[in-house]
Design a protein around this motif. Structure first.
Motif, PDB file in Angstrom:
ATOM      1  N   LEU A  12       0.830  -1.204   0.000  1.00 33.22           N
ATOM      2  CA  LEU A  12       0.000   0.000   0.000  1.00 33.22           C
ATOM      3  C   LEU A  12       0.865   1.255   0.000  1.00 33.22           C
ATOM      4  CD1 LEU A  12      -2.807   1.267   0.124  1.00 33.22           C
ATOM      5  CD2 LEU A  12      -2.678   1.093   2.607  1.00 33.22           C
ATOM      6  N   THR A  13       1.873   1.288   0.833  1.00 34.44           N
ATOM      7  CA  THR A  13       2.763   2.450   0.900  1.00 34.44           C
ATOM      8  C   THR A  13       3.457   2.686  -0.432  1.00 34.44           C
ATOM      9  OG1 THR A  13       3.128   2.108   3.252  1.00 34.44           O
ATOM     10  CG2 THR A  13       4.747   3.454   2.104  1.00 34.44           C
ATOM     11  N   GLN A  14       3.981   1.636  -1.036  1.00 35.75           N
ATOM     12  CA  GLN A  14       4.671   1.783  -2.315  1.00 35.75           C
ATOM     13  C   GLN A  14       3.722   2.251  -3.400  1.00 35.75           C
ATOM     14  OE1 GLN A  14       8.014   1.580  -2.953  1.00 35.75           O
ATOM     15  NE2 GLN A  14       7.350   2.494  -4.868  1.00 35.75           N
ATOM     16  N   THR A  15       2.529   1.695  -3.426  1.00 38.03           N
ATOM     17  CA  THR A  15       1.569   2.080  -4.457  1.00 38.03           C
ATOM     18  C   THR A  15       1.164   3.537  -4.303  1.00 38.03           C
ATOM     19  OG1 THR A  15       0.726  -0.176  -4.584  1.00 38.03           O
ATOM     20  CG2 THR A  15      -0.691   1.561  -5.463  1.00 38.03           C
ATOM     21  N   LEU A  16       0.866   3.943  -3.086  1.00 40.56           N
ATOM     22  CA  LEU A  16       0.454   5.326  -2.869  1.00 40.56           C
ATOM     23  C   LEU A  16       1.602   6.297  -3.115  1.00 40.56           C
ATOM     24  CD1 LEU A  16      -1.864   4.944   0.235  1.00 40.56           C
ATOM     25  CD2 LEU A  16      -2.510   5.229  -2.161  1.00 40.56           C
ATOM     26  N   THR A  17       2.819   5.856  -2.905  1.00 45.82           N
ATOM     27  CA  THR A  17       3.979   6.691  -3.204  1.00 45.82           C
ATOM     28  C   THR A  17       4.091   6.911  -4.710  1.00 45.82           C
ATOM     29  OG1 THR A  17       5.148   5.878  -1.268  1.00 45.82           O
ATOM     30  CG2 THR A  17       6.496   6.850  -2.995  1.00 45.82           C
ATOM     31  N   ASP A  18       3.725   5.896  -5.483  1.00 42.64           N
ATOM     32  CA  ASP A  18       3.832   5.970  -6.939  1.00 42.64           C
ATOM     33  C   ASP A  18       2.705   6.769  -7.599  1.00 42.64           C
ATOM     34  OD1 ASP A  18       6.092   4.445  -6.722  1.00 42.64           O
ATOM     35  OD2 ASP A  18       5.123   2.574  -7.339  1.00 42.64           O
ATOM     36  N   VAL A  19       1.625   6.994  -6.882  1.00 43.85           N
ATOM     37  CA  VAL A  19       0.478   7.700  -7.442  1.00 43.85           C
ATOM     38  C   VAL A  19       0.648   9.198  -7.178  1.00 43.85           C
ATOM     39  CG1 VAL A  19      -2.012   8.024  -7.293  1.00 43.85           C
ATOM     40  CG2 VAL A  19      -1.039   5.749  -7.055  1.00 43.85           C
ATOM     41  N   THR A  20       0.425   9.978  -8.203  1.00 39.11           N
ATOM     42  CA  THR A  20       0.544  11.428  -8.036  1.00 39.11           C
ATOM     43  C   THR A  20      -0.718  11.992  -7.394  1.00 39.11           C
ATOM     44  OG1 THR A  20      -0.412  11.926 -10.187  1.00 39.11           O
ATOM     45  CG2 THR A  20       1.973  11.552 -10.110  1.00 39.11           C
ATOM     46  N   ARG A  21      -0.575  13.133  -6.779  1.00 36.72           N
ATOM     47  CA  ARG A  21      -1.738  13.814  -6.190  1.00 36.72           C
ATOM     48  C   ARG A  21      -2.767  14.151  -7.262  1.00 36.72           C
ATOM     49  NH1 ARG A  21      -1.388  15.709  -0.970  1.00 36.72           N
ATOM     50  NH2 ARG A  21       0.659  15.508  -0.023  1.00 36.72           N
ATOM     51  N   HIS A  22      -2.288  14.409  -8.464  1.00 40.47           N
ATOM     52  CA  HIS A  22      -3.188  14.745  -9.569  1.00 40.47           C
ATOM     53  C   HIS A  22      -4.180  13.613  -9.825  1.00 40.47           C
ATOM     54  CE1 HIS A  22      -4.647  16.219 -13.386  1.00 40.47           C
ATOM     55  NE2 HIS A  22      -4.352  15.054 -13.913  1.00 40.47           N
ATOM     56  N   ASP A  23      -3.708  12.367  -9.749  1.00 37.90           N
ATOM     57  CA  ASP A  23      -4.597  11.230  -9.996  1.00 37.90           C
ATOM     58  C   ASP A  23      -5.752  11.211  -9.002  1.00 37.90           C
ATOM     59  OD1 ASP A  23      -3.101  10.333 -12.134  1.00 37.90           O
ATOM     60  OD2 ASP A  23      -1.900   8.983 -10.910  1.00 37.90           O
ATOM     61  N   PHE A  24      -5.451  11.456  -7.723  1.00 36.45           N
ATOM     62  CA  PHE A  24      -6.504  11.443  -6.716  1.00 36.45           C
ATOM     63  C   PHE A  24      -7.408  12.668  -6.824  1.00 36.45           C
ATOM     64  CE2 PHE A  24      -3.590   8.505  -4.477  1.00 36.45           C
ATOM     65  CZ  PHE A  24      -4.483   7.459  -4.333  1.00 36.45           C
ATOM     66  N   ALA A  25      -6.834  13.838  -7.041  1.00 39.63           N
ATOM     67  CA  ALA A  25      -7.628  15.061  -7.156  1.00 39.63           C
ATOM     68  C   ALA A  25      -8.556  14.981  -8.359  1.00 39.63           C
ATOM     69  CB  ALA A  25      -6.716  16.274  -7.258  1.00 39.63           C
ATOM     70  N   GLY A  26      -8.047  14.486  -9.467  1.00 38.31           N
ATOM     71  CA  GLY A  26      -8.863  14.357 -10.669  1.00 38.31           C
ATOM     72  C   GLY A  26     -10.012  13.394 -10.481  1.00 38.31           C
ATOM     73  N   ALA A  27      -9.776  12.354  -9.713  1.00 37.87           N
ATOM     74  CA  ALA A  27     -10.829  11.361  -9.488  1.00 37.87           C
ATOM     75  C   ALA A  27     -12.013  11.966  -8.746  1.00 37.87           C
ATOM     76  CB  ALA A  27     -10.263  10.182  -8.705  1.00 37.87           C
ATOM     77  N   LEU A  28     -11.749  12.995  -7.973  1.00 37.31           N
ATOM     78  CA  LEU A  28     -12.833  13.623  -7.208  1.00 37.31           C
ATOM     79  C   LEU A  28     -13.615  14.654  -7.999  1.00 37.31           C
ATOM     80  CD1 LEU A  28     -10.904  14.140  -3.851  1.00 37.31           C
ATOM     81  CD2 LEU A  28     -12.554  12.345  -4.406  1.00 37.31           C
ATOM     82  N   THR A  29     -13.001  15.227  -9.027  1.00 37.87           N
ATOM     83  CA  THR A  29     -13.651  16.354  -9.702  1.00 37.87           C
ATOM     84  C   THR A  29     -14.012  16.118 -11.163  1.00 37.87           C
ATOM     85  OG1 THR A  29     -11.494  17.288 -10.252  1.00 37.87           O
ATOM     86  CG2 THR A  29     -12.508  18.037  -8.203  1.00 37.87           C
ATOM     87  N   LEU A  30     -13.426  15.145 -11.797  1.00 36.27           N
ATOM     88  CA  LEU A  30     -13.640  14.952 -13.228  1.00 36.27           C
ATOM     89  C   LEU A  30     -14.597  13.801 -13.509  1.00 36.27           C
ATOM     90  CD1 LEU A  30      -9.939  15.454 -14.338  1.00 36.27           C
ATOM     91  CD2 LEU A  30     -11.785  17.112 -14.459  1.00 36.27           C
TER      92      LEU A  30
END
Length: 74
Positions: A12-30
């Motif tokens: 989980l830590t490695q995966t979340l480290t590899d994901v950019t903040r943009h991916d999560f922010a975009g998932a909430l608004t787009l």
């Protein structure tokens, strides 16, 4: 169980480290299409966890089979 918890935390830590903040922010608004990268990350996380747990279970079963052969149960 402790090994599984540690393994899950590491994956989980490695995966979340590899994901950019943009991916999560975009998932909430787009729209839904923006969720695809995030869903791919979740799928990767689950696949890595299942693979790791499956490998551990396989090794455990192999040790059991070896023990059974040593004591002539198989």
């Amino acid at each position: 169980m402790a090994h599984s918890s540690t393994l899950f935390t590491q994956i989980l830590t490695q995966t979340l480290t590899d994901v950019t903040r943009h991916d999560f922010a975009g998932a909430l608004t787009l729209p839904y299409d923006s969720l695809v990268p995030t869903l791919a990350v979740i799928e990767t996380l689950v696949a890595a966890l299942v693979t790791s747990l499956g490998d551990g279970a396989h090794q455990h079963m192999k040790r059991g089979e070896e023990t059974a052969r040593r004591v002539d149960l198989v």
